[in-house]
Write a protein that holds these residues in place. Structure first.
Motif, PDB file in Angstrom:
ATOM      1  N   ASP A  10      22.527  -8.714  38.613  1.00 53.29           N
ATOM      2  CA  ASP A  10      23.448  -8.880  37.495  1.00 53.29           C
ATOM      3  C   ASP A  10      24.811  -8.301  37.877  1.00 53.29           C
ATOM      4  N   ALA A  11      25.776  -8.418  36.978  1.00 50.22           N
ATOM      5  CA  ALA A  11      27.161  -8.033  37.285  1.00 50.22           C
ATOM      6  C   ALA A  11      27.253  -6.591  37.787  1.00 50.22           C
ATOM      7  N   ARG A  12      26.468  -5.693  37.203  1.00 43.12           N
ATOM      8  CA  ARG A  12      26.559  -4.273  37.590  1.00 43.12           C
ATOM      9  C   ARG A  12      25.921  -3.995  38.953  1.00 43.12           C
ATOM     10  N   SER A  13      25.005  -4.880  39.388  1.00 48.85           N
ATOM     11  CA  SER A  13      24.288  -4.629  40.646  1.00 48.85           C
ATOM     12  C   SER A  13      25.192  -4.695  41.875  1.00 48.85           C
ATOM     13  N   VAL A  14      26.379  -5.249  41.722  1.00 49.64           N
ATOM     14  CA  VAL A  14      27.289  -5.361  42.862  1.00 49.64           C
ATOM     15  C   VAL A  14      28.489  -4.418  42.759  1.00 49.64           C
ATOM     16  N   LYS A  15      28.382  -3.446  41.889  1.00 47.00           N
ATOM     17  CA  LYS A  15      29.514  -2.515  41.769  1.00 47.00           C
ATOM     18  C   LYS A  15      29.615  -1.642  43.027  1.00 47.00           C
ATOM     19  N   GLY A  16      30.844  -1.302  43.376  1.00 48.65           N
ATOM     20  CA  GLY A  16      31.073  -0.405  44.507  1.00 48.65           C
ATOM     21  C   GLY A  16      30.829  -1.026  45.870  1.00 48.65           C
ATOM     22  N   ILE A  17      30.748  -2.356  45.977  1.00 45.18           N
ATOM     23  CA  ILE A  17      30.529  -2.942  47.304  1.00 45.18           C
ATOM     24  C   ILE A  17      31.724  -3.755  47.795  1.00 45.18           C
ATOM     25  N   VAL A  18      32.733  -3.962  46.948  1.00 45.34           N
ATOM     26  CA  VAL A  18      33.846  -4.824  47.349  1.00 45.34           C
ATOM     27  C   VAL A  18      34.541  -4.296  48.614  1.00 45.34           C
ATOM     28  N   ASN A  19      34.485  -3.005  48.820  1.00 47.31           N
ATOM     29  CA  ASN A  19      35.182  -2.402  49.965  1.00 47.31           C
ATOM     30  C   ASN A  19      34.250  -1.967  51.092  1.00 47.31           C
ATOM     31  N   LYS A  20      33.013  -2.418  51.070  1.00 49.46           N
ATOM     32  CA  LYS A  20      32.058  -1.993  52.091  1.00 49.46           C
ATOM     33  C   LYS A  20      31.875  -3.073  53.164  1.00 49.46           C
ATOM     34  N   GLY A  21      31.841  -2.645  54.429  1.00 51.44           N
ATOM     35  CA  GLY A  21      31.542  -3.554  55.526  1.00 51.44           C
ATOM     36  C   GLY A  21      30.071  -3.944  55.525  1.00 51.44           C
ATOM     37  N   GLY A  22      29.694  -4.836  56.442  1.00 49.93           N
ATOM     38  CA  GLY A  22      28.304  -5.274  56.513  1.00 49.93           C
ATOM     39  C   GLY A  22      27.923  -6.148  55.335  1.00 49.93           C
ATOM     40  N   THR A  23      26.614  -6.296  55.111  1.00 44.97           N
ATOM     41  CA  THR A  23      26.133  -7.082  53.973  1.00 44.97           C
ATOM     42  C   THR A  23      24.933  -6.405  53.340  1.00 44.97           C
ATOM     43  N   VAL A  24      25.030  -6.147  52.055  1.00 44.95           N
ATOM     44  CA  VAL A  24      23.912  -5.503  51.352  1.00 44.95           C
ATOM     45  C   VAL A  24      22.676  -6.399  51.327  1.00 44.95           C
ATOM     46  N   LEU A  25      22.877  -7.697  51.534  1.00 46.87           N
ATOM     47  CA  LEU A  25      21.728  -8.619  51.563  1.00 46.87           C
ATOM     48  C   LEU A  25      21.152  -8.749  52.974  1.00 46.87           C
ATOM     49  N   LYS A  26      21.747  -8.080  53.919  1.00 42.50           N
ATOM     50  CA  LYS A  26      21.326  -8.142  55.331  1.00 42.50           C
ATOM     51  C   LYS A  26      21.377  -9.581  55.856  1.00 42.50           C
ATOM     52  N   SER A  27      21.339  -9.663  57.160  1.00 42.01           N
ATOM     53  CA  SER A  27      21.437 -10.970  57.796  1.00 42.01           C
ATOM     54  C   SER A  27      20.386 -11.053  58.892  1.00 42.01           C
ATOM     55  N   ALA A  28      20.022 -12.247  59.278  1.00 43.62           N
ATOM     56  CA  ALA A  28      19.036 -12.409  60.348  1.00 43.62           C
ATOM     57  C   ALA A  28      19.144 -13.823  60.885  1.00 43.62           C
ATOM     58  N   ARG A  29      18.604 -14.040  62.041  1.00 40.66           N
ATOM     59  CA  ARG A  29      18.489 -15.400  62.553  1.00 40.66           C
ATOM     60  C   ARG A  29      17.021 -15.795  62.450  1.00 40.66           C
ATOM     61  N   SER A  30      16.770 -17.011  62.062  1.00 44.49           N
ATOM     62  CA  SER A  30      15.387 -17.407  61.840  1.00 44.49           C
ATOM     63  C   SER A  30      15.012 -18.618  62.697  1.00 44.49           C
ATOM     64  N   LYS A  31      14.018 -18.433  63.555  1.00 43.33           N
ATOM     65  CA  LYS A  31      13.531 -19.574  64.349  1.00 43.33           C
ATOM     66  C   LYS A  31      12.700 -20.515  63.492  1.00 43.33           C
ATOM     67  N   GLU A  32      11.901 -19.906  62.641  1.00 43.28           N
ATOM     68  CA  GLU A  32      10.940 -20.704  61.867  1.00 43.28           C
ATOM     69  C   GLU A  32      11.640 -21.689  60.933  1.00 43.28           C
ATOM     70  N   PHE A  33      12.788 -21.273  60.405  1.00 42.60           N
ATOM     71  CA  PHE A  33      13.496 -22.138  59.470  1.00 42.60           C
ATOM     72  C   PHE A  33      13.997 -23.401  60.173  1.00 42.60           C
TER      73      PHE A  33
END
Lengths: 328, 328, 328, 328
Positions: A57-80
């Motif tokens: 929700d709207a509050r779940s992303v507070k305080g991240i506008v200025n953060k590097g990286g990704t809170v959702l993490k990233s990956a490469r997927s062979k299976e996909f």
């Protein structure tokens, strides 16, 4: 407004870039603004297949506008990359009642989205986010501007030590197969020479240029080398070649590496991410699919994902000319 | 006040460090305060032999307190290591009526000064300025604090991408034969493991530690490696070993390199340089020679150059213990 | 090791400072290292009274070592100043089986802890964390070093515009009743004059000094003013006075304000916080109470909270002398 | 190429901005590239009248691309506004055989150039350089991007302390009569409300918005206020009004001030300055006059100085809409 879309999934994929979090935040807040549900998908396509979803929700992303990286993490997927993998992914999305995807990343990410759409008629919109700026259909990808500032900041520091010791530095910067980072950061940092894959200067002309630079009164030099450049096999061999053929300089190498991907995003990247996130969600709500949002002539415009992938992001020839004049 | 000293020469030598300019400025301003003439010597001992001197008054050092590098430039001189070279240097100083030297640098610089004093009875005072903090007789060398901030800033950026991708990074930092930068920046950056020359962890225990770290729930890891560390032949071999023996992580290497020597000095380094410059000139004016000024128990104290060179700058064992607790 | 302490509460109180999170992390990790439970208390003494506690394990503090502010938040509490309020607080701690407190903050925080200990014989250890560096028993409080870097960075920027326009700037910095920030940042930024509460220069001598500075060839000037300074009623009145009595300069004011409290902590502050957190927990486990951990002669030492509160943090007279020489 | 132009004068005027030095460097280097002489004019129009000119060759601008402020200094001149003053200026330029001017600054600077051209038929080209971005004919003025990064960096720090204490901050930023800095930095910093002169929200709706923000779960808030905003008489009165009508927040004010004009320019501003400097000189060499070089649709284009002065730089309405969605 599309009646069909009640829940949007957002994910980041491929190499991370500063501003990914600002883009996630924008997608989440725009969903909240339109009373659409939003779920965060962890680790890109891998996370879709595993059903690694969390409501945002709207509050779940507070305080991240200025953060590097990704809170959702990233990956490469062979299976996909297999039809079976994508089937599993589709089932997971259906189970979770996710109606559409916003995928944040580069061309690999967009390609995954496009294939997925083709197979399951699943709505997908892409947001270009990579430091390399190698995407057709946008003058700036999210993260490019921040990476440029990181690189010039590093080269400014290297310049301090280069000029204290009258040294020549080869500084390798990222950029995959294109020279956008090298060219822009090279001009910004006042580099004496810029080596990019789009222009093969050749070793002889490099030497000649360095000699000319020395004669013109420069006591130290910075040569910015794009990682995709082909003039030497790599930057260390370039150093060896110059040292063997030029004894005026003490030569050093610096490979800036992964720090170029991190750090708090610049204001430009935060604003761009905010604008693109809004457009991505609104495009889905208009019932459209398979577009990338991009910055063209200062406006956020749509480009078909197919073109974004196939098209080529070209080096600015005019800037190349400016760079030559600057090293007079 | 020594009647004999009417003109002081100031030079920087060896590897440059942030705060060298602040130290030069302090020496120049202190000379002006005491109505002593001051000459800047370019490119260290090399410049003495060439008589590359320029008079410096209080205004000549304006606007440099916050600049990295050294306006006097630095160099290494082979010729000064010969008696003939030093004879030439002495003649140049006599010709220019320079009565004493303030030498800014590390132990090589101090050794040069000491030999020169012995042969010509020429007053010399040293100011410790190197990012490595490897000088006995001072808890902090000028430049060390700035380098630590540069390193943690880089590792913070690398952490962004490491945690986005669940990666393990080996980050090589400077420090010559000692682990001061690695230990302090490692604790500051929250590194999971710190490899320093003073402690040979051994490859087995490194692997064990990384496995434990993974089991404890850490999804990404930063290992800070001092350039003088002997655990692997180099950081790339370390990477290969860990990749061959541990498949939980995607492993990357980042060698921070020369940017660690540059940049605008921290407030701490500017203040330290200002304090040391005053003490260096005042010590000469008291008729003393062959001392290094250093920070001991928060005060600027004198240590004989011979001790400063021979003594060993030891790693803080208590901080090593803190670093282990922090990685719980 | 004290058998009685099985659970430690940690809180931050008073004005926030960079490094508070690093200190919280250190306390939490040290507890984990010794297999002691740890609870985070939100919003200081206010949160104790409300029982706003959350268990914190080693992983709960990941990714905060480099973050400004405090994840536990801070607040000032009127009610805790009453016996009734403290009775409620004690009941809450007993209910939650918290056996001891680590309080992170300044003298107000320590005073609260001391009174609480006296009434309930409850073990309390303090960690000095404030940008003002106004605590007796430690040469550096956590946050001071970061604030100095923030201030010199701002003044460096102001200097750019001051010297472009030949202006005189009054820059007001924080520091409560003491001049530590002003003196150190003033020397670090190369200020032409530094006004601190410990030294009342007087308006006449300020004018005289500015005139002398102008005559010596300086075209622009920075005067750093501690917020606690009494020379003018405030910095704007100071500006008016100087403008009325000196027409050589175009005079401007900049009040740096609350940004001085924020930002990512410097390496120094992160390391200091890590060391202090370990010592705080270990001191409790040794069965001691009512101490503040502090940095004295480069080691972490204990000072009784009573002394820490009553004692006076004195300005460095030697640095004051250095600052005068630097403005020659 | 114009045969008439053999010597070009370059000057900076009006408020300084980061990137002025990069623009000067580009003009100087481009002149060197075309074998045109170049003279630096100190302190703007004032310096023309005083004949404060110095020849600048390619090497004279080394090491300034990354420096804030302007090495040519800036000033405002009353005398140049009189026909007599301009006559003196013209005589000085003729005496020094200067054939054309590149004026770097804002609309006041351009107006001076235009009047001067009209009276003496003297070739003038303008480069837009101001942090305010208030010039028609360019999407970005040099310095705007850097100022945005400075502002978001400051607000990020203020956010640390705001969220630690659940406070509401009014942060006043520069921008003269327009809200470009406020709007962009406000979106970039994730401000809860942005007050700009182009939109008078009104005090009632501001209160309403802050109440809604509080209800939605936000514990702290940042309101960015453009200096030209008219909602309150000033930002301190705004604070008083909100405190008197809303007791949920502890309210503070921070006026960022002149530091917004300083600092090392961003890569974007350095590249922009490099491109504009080349175009400015080449435009003169093509025999043209009275144009401003500007960035339009990612290309450097010409706009007549008259239009640049008269035209209005409009706020991005779409970004205003994005800012509202972001504060959901």
């Amino acid at each position: 407004m599309s009646k069909n879309i009640k829940k949007i999934g957002v994910m980041t994929s491929g190499g991370d870039a500063p501003g990914m979090n600002a883009a996630i935040r924008s997608v989440v807040r725009t969903c909240a603004y339109y009373n659409i549900e939003c779920v965060g998908i962890y680790r890109g396509f891998e996370g879709i297949m595993e059903g690694d979803f969390r409501p945002m929700d709207a509050r779940s992303v507070k305080g991240i506008v200025n953060k590097g990286g990704t809170v959702l993490k990233s990956a490469r997927s062979k299976e996909f990359r297999t039809p079976e993998g994508r089937k599993i992914a589709h089932d997971q999305l259906k189970n979770a009642q996710v109606d559409a995807l916003v995928v944040i990343g580069g061309d690999g990410t967009f390609n995954g989205g496009l294939v997925f759409n083709k197979e399951f008629d699943f709505p997908v919109i892409g947001i270009p986010c990579t430091i390399d700026n190698d995407i057709f259909g946008t003058t700036h990808t999210i993260g490019f501007d921040t990476a440029l500032n990181t690189v010039v900041d590093c080269i400014d520091k290297i310049r301090d030590t280069a000029s204290s010791h009258n040294r020549l530095f080869f500084v390798e910067v990222m950029g995959r197969d294109v020279g956008h980072i090298a060219l822009n950061a090279g001009v910004g940092a006042g580099a004496e020479e810029i080596l990019i894959p789009e222009e093969n200067l050749g070793l002889d002309r490099l030497l000649e240029s360095l000699h000319r630079s020395k004669r013109s009164g420069k006591s130290s030099s910075i040569v910015v080398v794009a990682e995709g450049d082909k003039i030497g096999k790599n930057v260390f061999e370039l150093k060896d070649y110059v040292e063997a053929n030029m004894d005026e300089y003490d030569v050093r190498v610096s490979v800036l590496g992964h720090m170029q991907r991190g750090g708090s995003p610049s204001c430009f990247d935060r604003v761009l991410a905010s604008r693109m996130g809004v457009k991505a969600v609104e495009t889905l709500l208009e019932g459209k699919t398979n577009y990338m949002v991009g910055l063209l002539n200062e406006k956020i415009e749509l480009t078909h994902l197919r073109e974004a992938i196939k098209g080529q992001s070209k080096i600015d020839r005019e800037l190349l000319r400016v760079s030559e004049i600057m090293t007079t």
